[in-house]
Enzyme design. Sequence first.
Site, PDB file in Angstrom:
ATOM      1  CG  ASN A 167      -8.584  97.914 -25.100  1.00 38.69           C
ATOM      2  OD1 ASN A 167      -8.989  97.080 -24.249  1.00 38.69           O
ATOM      3  ND2 ASN A 167      -8.065  97.702 -26.098  1.00 38.69           N
ATOM      4  CD1 TRP A 168      -8.543 101.206 -18.860  1.00 41.05           C
ATOM      5  CD2 TRP A 168      -9.193 100.264 -16.971  1.00 41.05           C
ATOM      6  NE1 TRP A 168      -8.749 102.098 -18.019  1.00 41.05           N
ATOM      7  CE2 TRP A 168      -9.058 101.579 -16.671  1.00 41.05           C
ATOM      8  CE3 TRP A 168      -9.292  99.481 -15.760  1.00 41.05           C
ATOM      9  CZ2 TRP A 168      -9.250 102.179 -15.337  1.00 41.05           C
ATOM     10  CZ3 TRP A 168      -9.427 100.070 -14.643  1.00 41.05           C
ATOM     11  CH2 TRP A 168      -9.388 101.448 -14.477  1.00 41.05           C
ATOM     12  CE  LYS A 169      -4.164  97.335 -25.188  1.00 41.38           C
ATOM     13  NZ  LYS A 169      -3.073  97.091 -26.028  1.00 41.38           N
ATOM     14  CG  HIS A 188      -7.914  95.353 -29.827  1.00 44.41           C
ATOM     15  ND1 HIS A 188      -6.478  94.613 -29.702  1.00 44.41           N
ATOM     16  CD2 HIS A 188      -7.525  96.617 -29.278  1.00 44.41           C
ATOM     17  CE1 HIS A 188      -5.612  95.628 -29.514  1.00 44.41           C
ATOM     18  NE2 HIS A 188      -6.261  96.828 -29.150  1.00 44.41           N
ATOM     19  CD  GLU A 246      -3.603  93.801 -27.427  1.00 53.46           C
ATOM     20  OE1 GLU A 246      -4.432  93.774 -26.767  1.00 53.46           O
ATOM     21  OE2 GLU A 246      -2.960  94.999 -27.868  1.00 53.46           O
ATOM     22  CD  GLU A 306      -6.725 100.065 -31.754  1.00 51.45           C
ATOM     23  OE1 GLU A 306      -6.591 100.847 -30.745  1.00 51.45           O
ATOM     24  OE2 GLU A 306      -6.788  98.881 -31.417  1.00 51.45           O
ATOM     25  N   GLY A 345       0.958 100.108 -28.119  1.00 52.23           N
ATOM     26  CA  GLY A 345       1.636  99.626 -26.970  1.00 52.23           C
ATOM     27  C   GLY A 345       3.354  99.858 -27.458  1.00 52.23           C
ATOM     28  CB  SER A 390       1.538 104.811 -29.048  1.00 50.39           C
ATOM     29  OG  SER A 390       2.084 103.398 -28.856  1.00 50.39           O
ATOM     30  N   GLY A 400      -5.094 102.699 -25.131  1.00 54.89           N
ATOM     31  CA  GLY A 400      -4.474 101.618 -23.993  1.00 54.89           C
ATOM     32  C   GLY A 400      -3.971 102.053 -22.742  1.00 54.89           C
ATOM     33  N   GLY A 401      -2.634 102.048 -22.939  1.00 56.31           N
ATOM     34  CA  GLY A 401      -1.810 102.300 -22.033  1.00 56.31           C
ATOM     35  C   GLY A 401      -2.140 103.788 -20.994  1.00 56.31           C
TER      36      GLY A 401
HETATM   37  C1  PEP Z   1      -4.958  99.561 -28.142  1.00 56.27           C
HETATM   38  O1  PEP Z   1      -4.737  98.425 -27.820  1.00 56.27           O
HETATM   39  O2  PEP Z   1      -6.320  99.547 -28.307  1.00 56.27           O
HETATM   40  C2  PEP Z   1      -3.807 100.706 -27.928  1.00 56.27           C
HETATM   41  C3  PEP Z   1      -4.336 101.580 -28.840  1.00 56.27           C
HETATM   42  O3  PEP Z   1      -2.923 100.458 -26.968  1.00 56.27           O
HETATM   43  P1  PEP Z   1      -2.168 101.672 -26.528  1.00 56.27           P
HETATM   44  O4  PEP Z   1      -2.698 103.004 -26.764  1.00 56.27           O
HETATM   45  O5  PEP Z   1      -1.356 101.144 -25.486  1.00 56.27           O
HETATM   46  O6  PEP Z   1      -1.107 101.860 -27.723  1.00 56.27           O
END
Ligand code: PEP
Length: 246
Positions: free
Chosen positions: A10-12, A93, A95, A163, A169, A208, A229-230
């Site tokens: 997920n590149w957001k 999500h 966010e 999640e 993050g 994470s 994500g990251g």
């Molecule tokens: C996400 O936002 O879906 C996510 C899992 O981010 P991260 O891996 O950066 O925690």
Amino acid sequence: MSRRKLVVGNWKMNGLRAQLGEVEAIGGLAREHGSVEVGLCLPATLIAAADAVKGGAFVGAQDCHMRASGAHTGCLSAPMLAEAGASWTIVGHSERRQDQGETDADVAAKALAAKAAGLKVILCVGESLEVRDAGDAEAVVSAQLLASLPEGAAADWLSIAYEPIWAIGTGRIPTMEAVAEMHAALRAALARRIGGEADAVRILYGGSMNGDNAAELLALADVDGGLIGGASLTAEKFAPVIAAAA
Ligand code: PEP
């Protein structure tokens, strides 16, 4: 029941055309590890260009509107995303639930809109730190899942991502025991709604996940993949996660 692992980035709100090389490299990793289903949920602006270089990966969106068209300035519908080259989308999500005030009913409606346009769906659920600390996480997230679940939910088009909001993050993750318990609770909740079909639905962990913890997380019984994500923003960081799933 054996479920093919699903590993999705997920590149957001990250990624310009300069990053298409990363998409291409991740598409190459996906080809190498054909036992795993690999995808990237990209900013909508990159979907069409990424579609041309995606290799063995699929390209997805991060959200869609619940209607197919209309007076909704700035929004994108599922048919638009599908036409651009998306074959999946994330809905719900945390966010978006937090920043855009999306409700469980909105999330279910978006999932149905995506399905109608031929998109597969990753439906996200997860608890806040307050809920986790109060010991209510399994009950709250199970209820959130059932309230967000669209009509006709089935494994061939719908996957779930658990999640924990406090793990996104932050570099923090729940204990392996807590992840295993939550995934088992979510599968049991699904079974109450859709019966034996629940066995086939993939439940991803997100928050994470990275090359250091992916192998342990992905080895848990009801963890059928990851939403990352990251650690999905470069092929270098994503490679060990994909390899751990393979
Ligand atoms: C996400 O936002 O879906 C996510 C899992 O981010 P991260 O891996 O950066 O925690």
